[in-house]
Design a protein around this motif. Structure first.
Motif, PDB file in Angstrom:
ATOM      1  N   THR A 115       0.833  -1.193   0.000  1.00 39.54           N
ATOM      2  CA  THR A 115       0.000   0.000   0.000  1.00 39.54           C
ATOM      3  C   THR A 115       0.873   1.251   0.000  1.00 39.54           C
ATOM      4  N   ALA A 137      -9.098   7.341   3.177  1.00 39.75           N
ATOM      5  CA  ALA A 137      -8.857   6.633   1.911  1.00 39.75           C
ATOM      6  C   ALA A 137      -7.678   7.245   1.158  1.00 39.75           C
ATOM      7  N   HIS A 176      -3.525   6.857  -2.411  1.00 38.38           N
ATOM      8  CA  HIS A 176      -4.686   6.107  -1.942  1.00 38.38           C
ATOM      9  C   HIS A 176      -4.223   5.033  -0.960  1.00 38.38           C
ATOM     10  N   GLN A 177      -5.039   4.751   0.018  1.00 39.01           N
ATOM     11  CA  GLN A 177      -4.678   3.760   1.021  1.00 39.01           C
ATOM     12  C   GLN A 177      -5.801   2.746   1.191  1.00 39.01           C
ATOM     13  N   LYS A 178      -5.502   1.493   0.871  1.00 41.00           N
ATOM     14  CA  LYS A 178      -6.433   0.394   1.117  1.00 41.00           C
ATOM     15  C   LYS A 178      -6.088  -0.279   2.439  1.00 41.00           C
ATOM     16  N   ASN A 201     -10.297  -2.131   5.757  1.00 41.88           N
ATOM     17  CA  ASN A 201     -10.819  -1.710   4.457  1.00 41.88           C
ATOM     18  C   ASN A 201     -12.090  -0.878   4.615  1.00 41.88           C
ATOM     19  N   ARG A 250     -10.940   2.506   5.620  1.00 36.60           N
ATOM     20  CA  ARG A 250     -10.303   3.190   4.487  1.00 36.60           C
ATOM     21  C   ARG A 250     -11.216   3.268   3.271  1.00 36.60           C
ATOM     22  N   GLY A 292     -10.087   2.197  -0.287  1.00 37.13           N
ATOM     23  CA  GLY A 292      -9.291   3.077  -1.137  1.00 37.13           C
ATOM     24  C   GLY A 292     -10.108   3.984  -2.038  1.00 37.13           C
ATOM     25  N   ASP A 333      -3.841   3.971  -6.246  1.00 37.05           N
ATOM     26  CA  ASP A 333      -4.336   2.598  -6.100  1.00 37.05           C
ATOM     27  C   ASP A 333      -5.768   2.654  -5.598  1.00 37.05           C
ATOM     28  N   THR A 334      -6.704   2.763  -6.508  1.00 33.97           N
ATOM     29  CA  THR A 334      -8.110   2.898  -6.139  1.00 33.97           C
ATOM     30  C   THR A 334      -9.024   2.281  -7.188  1.00 33.97           C
TER      31      THR A 334
END
Length: 277
Positions: free
Chosen positions: A29, A55, A73-75, A82, A85, A88, A117-118
């Motif tokens: 991530t 997110a 972006h953060q998953k 999740n 977040r 994401g 990363d989404t």
């Protein structure tokens, strides 16, 4: 970093197989990359208008002794994380937070790294009420003229406007097993054939892989993933990413601001095919 897209690990893979790798739950991530690449990272929160969106994470730190701003972006790693977040998928306050940090970077002359990363921007009612489309569009507008180097990397999923909101950059790269597309294969299949099970066929038609996008001139290069994917060796993946960022940043720092902005403008003006009558 691959400059030609002739990466043996992806050359014979089907698009839908790369989609699955891009979505792998153990894929590194943004915070994984930050921890491996950035020293003295300080996360900054909030858009100063509504809320802090988890997110998207972002802040300041040192990259090879150069002060930078890094956003992504953060998953999550499990269901609970999740959910926190939002998988994401950012709300408009996430994009406004990102722009706030980018404008701050411009004021202090810090280069900007964006890690994308989404699956896409969050399509909820609240997000629409708070101006989701406007937040994305305003990011595109403002990023086109920021007077600092911007490097964006699609590290996993690059979904539609949610990815574009961090994607206007001087250099855009993709990890070899990442994807970048206007819509998901499932969404495309549901619209075209009213059958989400045809996602594999849609994935091929969308030309969403790194090799496709390099061929069409949408991205500037491919960053190799170790083994069978970034999830197998996060440290090696971080080293590969850091090397690509270091080389690209060195090139951009050599440019004057007027030249930087002119090249950024020309980069996007020449994309696509159109005709005038």
């Amino acid at each position: 970093m691959q400059g030609t897209g002739k990466n043996k690990s992806i050359s014979d893979m089907k698009a839908i197989e790369i989609v699955k790798l891009a979505r792998h739950t153990k894929r590194p991530t943004t915070l994984d990359y930050i921890n491996n690449m950035v020293e003295d990272f300080l996360e900054l929160h909030g858009d100063r208008r509504f809320a802090d969106d988890p997110a998207i994470v972002g802040g300041i730190g040192f990259f090879n002794n150069i002060p930078i701003t890094i956003i992504g972006h953060q998953k999550g790693r499990n269901v609970k994380e999740n959910v926190r977040r939002n998988f994401g998928m950012s709300n408009p306050e996430g994009y406004r937070k990102a722009l706030r940090l980018m404008e701050e970077a411009e004021r202090f002359g810090r280069p900007i790294f964006n890690l994308i990363d989404t699956p896409g921007a969050y399509p909820g009612i609240g997000a629409e009420e708070r101006g989701q489309a406007e937040a994305i569009a305003y990011n595109l507008y403002k990023m086109s003229a920021l007077e600092v180097p911007i490097i964006s990397v699609i590290t996993g999923e690059g979904g539609s406007g949610g990815a574009l909101a961090l994607g206007v950059a001087d250099r855009v790269y993709m990890l070899s097993n990442a994807i970048y597309s206007v819509i998901s294969p499932e969404g495309c299949a549901s619209i075209l054939w009213r059958d989400a099970s045809k996602s594999a066929e849609a994935a091929e038609a969308l030309k969403l892989t790194s090799r496709d996008l390099l061929h069409f001139g949408i991205i500037d290069g491919i960053i190799d993933e170790p083994g069978n994917g970034a999830h197998e060796d996060k440290e090696t993946m971080s080293k590969n990413l850091k090397e690509a960022l270091k080389n690209s940043l060195a090139e951009l720092l050599e440019l004057s601001i007027p030249v930087l902005l002119k090249q950024r403008y020309e980069k996007y003006r020449k994309m696509g095919i159109y005709s005038e009558s």
